[in-house]
Design a protein around this motif. Structure first.
Motif, PDB file in Angstrom:
ATOM      1  N   GLN A   1       0.818  -1.210   0.000  1.00 24.97           N
ATOM      2  CA  GLN A   1       0.000   0.000   0.000  1.00 24.97           C
ATOM      3  C   GLN A   1       0.856   1.266   0.000  1.00 24.97           C
ATOM      4  O   GLN A   1       0.543   2.231  -0.684  1.00 24.97           O
ATOM      5  N   THR A   2       1.947   1.253   0.788  1.00 23.30           N
ATOM      6  CA  THR A   2       2.724   2.480   0.975  1.00 23.30           C
ATOM      7  C   THR A   2       4.010   2.532   0.163  1.00 23.30           C
ATOM      8  O   THR A   2       4.528   3.617  -0.091  1.00 23.30           O
TER       9      THR A   2
ATOM     10  N   MET B   1       5.270   6.679   7.074  1.00 30.19           N
ATOM     11  CA  MET B   1       3.932   6.099   7.121  1.00 30.19           C
ATOM     12  C   MET B   1       3.098   6.619   8.288  1.00 30.19           C
ATOM     13  O   MET B   1       1.956   6.202   8.464  1.00 30.19           O
TER      14      MET B   1
ATOM     15  N   THR C   1      -0.871   6.920   8.464  1.00 28.23           N
ATOM     16  CA  THR C   1      -1.475   6.165   7.375  1.00 28.23           C
ATOM     17  C   THR C   1      -2.492   5.172   7.925  1.00 28.23           C
ATOM     18  O   THR C   1      -2.205   4.449   8.878  1.00 28.23           O
TER      19      THR C   1
END
Length: 172
Positions: free
Chosen positions: A11-12, A20, A23
């Motif tokens: 996802q990141t 992050m 997030t």
């Protein structure tokens, strides 16, 4: 746990916790990561290894209960979910319920156990649940309160164990 981190990386695109911060991660990643943390910190229902390991020789038992092994899951929770990711959906409400249930079940198991080392193990599970609860409420009062009371509770437990001699089958 590793699969949860792989999902987060997908996802990141990074493993840098500072990048992050804040997030919101997928609920499935939270589940996988918490599964790893709860099994390492012996939280119910993943606690069954600790009472069995707690009957090991004294130095091993001391290491298990002192800090290193079971508290690493709590440290990881604080590092990842207090200062890193944001929990999605119902997770902020579910985690306190899970750890309170864990603490109560472990405390109940400790009251009916007769082996001193197993009593300590169940008490450790219960106390770790309280520490998790302090972090799960995610406010200053919870974090300071539960983590400050843990040493007092453990010290009181050590003084109370000799009172249980009458429950041990070898001590009539």
């Amino acid at each position: 746990m590793l699969l949860g981190f792989i999902q987060i990386y997908g996802q990141t695109g990074t493993f840098d916790l500072t990048a992050m911060r804040g997030t919101i991660i997928p609920g499935s990643a939270v589940l996988l990561i918490l599964f790893g943390m709860f099994s390492k910190s012996a939280t119910v229902p993943l606690h069954t290894w600790l009472p069995d390991a707690g009957v090991a020789p004294s130095t091993v038992t001391a290491l298990l209960h002192a800090a290193v092994l079971v508290k690493i899951g709590v440290y990881a929770y604080a590092r990842l979910f207090l200062y890193g990711f944001r929990l999605p959906g119902a997770w902020p409400d579910a985690i306190p319920i899970i750890v309170v249930v864990s603490s109560l079940i472990a405390a109940g198991a400790a009251t009916v156990e007769t082996n001193f080392k197993r009593i300590l193990a169940y008490s450790t599970v219960s106390q770790i649940g309280y520490i998790f609860l302090g972090f799960a409420v995610a406010n200053e009062a919870g974090i300071n309160g539960f983590t400050a009371l843990h040493p007092d509770a453990r010290a009181g437990q050590g003084r109370a164990l000799p009172l249980r001699r009458d429950r041990h089958p070898r001590h009539p």
